[in-house]
Design an enzyme around this catalytic site. Structure first.
Site, short mmCIF file in Angstrom:
data_model
loop_
_atom_site.label_atom_id
_atom_site.label_comp_id
_atom_site.label_asym_id
_atom_site.label_seq_id
_atom_site.Cartn_x
_atom_site.Cartn_y
_atom_site.Cartn_z
N THR A 16 0.46 -7.07 1.75
CA THR A 16 -0.08 -7.89 2.39
C THR A 16 -1.72 -7.30 2.52
OG1 THR A 16 1.83 -7.98 4.09
CG2 THR A 16 -0.45 -8.25 5.21
N CYS A 17 -1.99 -6.22 2.43
CA CYS A 17 -3.42 -5.92 2.42
C CYS A 17 -4.10 -6.45 1.49
CB CYS A 17 -3.65 -4.23 2.49
SG CYS A 17 -5.27 -3.55 2.11
N LYS B 271 -9.16 -11.04 4.16
CA LYS B 271 -9.92 -11.45 5.46
C LYS B 271 -11.26 -10.66 5.43
CE LYS B 271 -10.14 -8.06 8.13
NZ LYS B 271 -9.01 -7.43 8.87
N ILE C 224 -5.66 -10.04 14.90
CA ILE C 224 -5.62 -11.11 13.97
C ILE C 224 -6.27 -12.37 14.65
CG2 ILE C 224 -4.27 -12.63 12.56
CD1 ILE C 224 -2.44 -10.40 12.00
N GLU D 58 -28.06 6.60 16.26
CA GLU D 58 -28.58 7.82 16.75
C GLU D 58 -28.29 7.99 18.45
OE1 GLU D 58 -33.24 7.86 17.31
OE2 GLU D 58 -32.86 5.71 16.33
N SER E 209 0.81 -1.22 0.04
CA SER E 209 0.09 0.00 -0.06
C SER E 209 0.74 1.22 0.14
CB SER E 209 -0.90 0.03 1.10
OG SER E 209 -1.62 -1.04 1.16
N ASP F 244 4.30 -0.37 7.26
CA ASP F 244 4.77 -1.69 8.48
C ASP F 244 6.34 -1.45 8.99
OD1 ASP F 244 2.13 -1.82 8.47
OD2 ASP F 244 1.89 -3.83 8.25
N HIS G 183 -33.36 8.43 12.49
CA HIS G 183 -34.20 7.61 13.27
C HIS G 183 -34.83 6.50 12.36
CE1 HIS G 183 -36.30 5.87 16.47
NE2 HIS G 183 -37.66 6.17 15.84
N THR H 8 -2.95 -0.13 7.01
CA THR H 8 -2.97 0.16 5.70
C THR H 8 -3.09 1.75 5.29
OG1 THR H 8 -3.56 -1.94 4.88
CG2 THR H 8 -3.76 -0.23 3.38
N GLU I 296 -10.07 -11.63 14.98
CA GLU I 296 -11.23 -11.49 13.82
C GLU I 296 -11.17 -12.90 13.33
OE1 GLU I 296 -9.90 -7.39 12.02
OE2 GLU I 296 -8.89 -8.82 11.40
N ALA J 214 14.87 -7.67 -3.84
CA ALA J 214 15.79 -6.59 -4.17
C ALA J 214 16.78 -6.41 -2.55
CB ALA J 214 15.40 -5.16 -4.63
N CYS K 17 -6.02 -7.50 4.72
CA CYS K 17 -7.31 -6.78 4.95
C CYS K 17 -8.41 -7.16 4.00
CB CYS K 17 -7.12 -5.34 4.62
SG CYS K 17 -5.79 -4.41 5.38
N ALA L 44 -10.75 0.10 13.01
CA ALA L 44 -12.04 -0.99 13.12
C ALA L 44 -11.06 -2.36 13.23
CB ALA L 44 -12.82 -1.29 11.88
#
Ligand code: NDP
Length: 463
Positions: A43-44, A52, A182, A447, A16, A309, A442, A317, A185, A116, A49, A347
């Protein structure tokens, strides 16, 4: 930059952060090269992410089908086909990786699909071809890799989040070590898919570092979801059980033994600097091999940078993307800026999910003497008919002197979506009275955020 080098900028790692910095540099007219040893996207996109989140979606359907009965639906013979799902998931990952590749090519970045390593501070060797390239500036964006304790007897019997997406079949009994993002989740994912799941955590309550109400809610939520949660212990060894169905016997330090067919280590990630030969370039590394950088992503070498990272600052990310964007703007677009690390909304995709931004209650109380807490816990409307045991928790951490909202913490359906929007307000310095003056939408769960009026008084204080 003078043509004495093959490239103006050479990026190591097409994840990323590296992709964002490299693409913007190329669009600004720089000659950019990029090396990637695994797959474009990092990785993402490839093993984090994105796949997953697909697994999270896949695992939620069972509960949704059960909930549907409460709304009048009936259905029979519902089955989950793991290989079919895996095929769909990897096709989407391939598609996204292809988009990354095309965007880089369209910007004019030369992508070299091999590893590299540094030869000196302006030269890199590409391992597969043996080609050497030189660059005026070099960006280390190699990300991180799952860490496993090498001294754990039987560690070779375990997998990590790198392999979990490629399991040939669903496990019968999955045992996960760790209590972080990890571990939590994936415990929900596999439990949701009907796999007997056990999580072994060395502490008392999972998600160390988060607000305590989030931790308690997630910890209890894991148990409600059917995950066996074992605390205050770690793996001592993993051996052959002699049972072909559950071939691994895990001995815990508390004396317990568990058998499993899949054992996953989710005990943290470490910066991917092994084998990069940073010493040859004179680039200084810190704890766990992290590249040390200043606020402009610059290492101790004026022309070598690192972000994402691999600097082991905030392993997320969107942070790597912003760091990459800031670097390209600063170096090539005459627009110097740095990423602000405060109030990063984030999150955790447990079920239900976590949304959080700003200070935890403990952090706020350590920094200020006048903290007010507003807190609510309720049954979401959907659960009224579905009869499931999902609950939503919302919490505001407020500095009383100026009513500034220092933190917002949630566990409940759609918390990840809500926290993104709330993050804007918190970043702007929103106050509790701004929340109070905002008209509710509502009927929603959100709310509740603007209708909490009662300060939370701990039971001990009212006794
Ligand atoms: P975390 O740092 O979140 O959690 C590591 C866990 O392993 C903690 O529970 C820790 O315990 C435990 N642990 C550490 N060392 C040992 C040990 N030697 N023995 C036993 N247990 C140990 O790491 P993860 O691997 O879960 O995730 C890495 C990072 O990836 C996260 O920090 C996050 O930034 C990112 N990520 C973000 C996601 C998202 O945004 N939704 C999803 C997945 C990952 P203790 O609590 O006691 O320290």
């Amino acid at each position: 930059m003078a043509d004495e080098y093959d490239f103006d900028l050479f990026v190591i790692g097409a994840g990323s952060g590296g992709v964002r910095a490299g693409r913007l540099a190329a669009l600004a007219g720089q000659r950019v090269g990029m090396a990637e040893e695994y797959r474009i996207g990092g990785t993402c996109v490839i093993r984090g992410c994105v796949p997953k989140k697909f697994m999270v979606y896949a695992s939620q359907f069972k509960k949704t089908f059960e909930a549907a009965k409460g709304f009048g639906w009936s259905m029979d013979n519902i089955r989950f086909d793991w290989p079919r799902f895996q095929h769909a998931m990897s096709a989407e990952v391939d598609r996204l990786s292809g988009i990354y590749m095309r965007n880089l090519a369209n910007a004019g970045v030369e992508v070299i699909e091999e590893r590299a390593e540094f030869v000196d501070d302006h030269t890199l060797r590409l391992i597969k071809s043996g080609r050497e390239v030189t660059a005026g500036r070099i960006l280390i964006a190699t990300g991180g890799a799952p860490w496993r304790p090498d001294d754990l007897p039987g560690v070779e019997r375990t997998i990590t989040s790198n392999e979990i997406f490629h399991l040939k079949e669903l496990p019968r009994h999955l045992v996960i070590a760790g209590g972080g993002y990890i571990a939590c989740e994936f415990a929900h994912v596999f439990s949701g898919l009907g796999v007997e799941t056990c999580l072994v955590y060395r502490g008392e309550t999972v998600l160390n570092g988060f607000d305590f109400d989030i931790r308690t809610e997630v910890h209890e939520g894991l148990k409600r979801a059917g995950v066996r949660v074992i605390t205050h212990t770690i793996f001592e060894s993993i051996e052959d059980s002699g049972d072909p169905d559950l071939p691994h016997k895990i001995k815990l330090e508390n004396g317990d033994e568990i058998t499993a067919d899949v054992v996953m280590m989710a005990v943290g990630r470490e910066p991917a600097t092994h084998g990069l030969n940073c010493e040859a370039a004179g680039v200084e590394l810190g704890k766990r091999g992290a590249v040390i950088v200043d606020e402009h992503s610059r290492t101790n070498k004026e022309h070598i940078f690192a972000l994402g990272d691999v600097i082991n600052k905030v392993q997320l990310t969107p942070v790597a993307i912003r760091e990459g964007h800031a670097l390209a703007d600063t170096l090539y677009n005459d627009n110097p800026w740095t990423f602000e690390y405060d109030n990063i909304a984030t999150a955790v995709f447990t079920q239900p999910e976590v949304g959080t931004v700003g200070m935890s209650e403990a952090e706020a109380r350590a920094a200020h003497t006048d903290i007010d807490i507003y807190k609510t816990r309720f049954k979401p409307m959907k659960s009224a008919l579905s009869g499931d045991d999902t609950r939503t928790m919302m919490k505001l951490v407020v500095r009383a002197s100026d009513e500034k909202i220092l933190g917002v913490h949630m566990v409940g359906p759609d918390s990840a979506e809500m926290i993104q929007a709330i993050g804007i307000a918190v970043k702007k310095g929103v106050t509790k009275s701004d929340f109070d003056r905002t008209c509710a939408v509502h009927p929603t769960a959100a709310e509740e955020l603007v209708t909490m009026r009662q300060k939370f008084i701990p039971e001990a204080a009212t006794a």
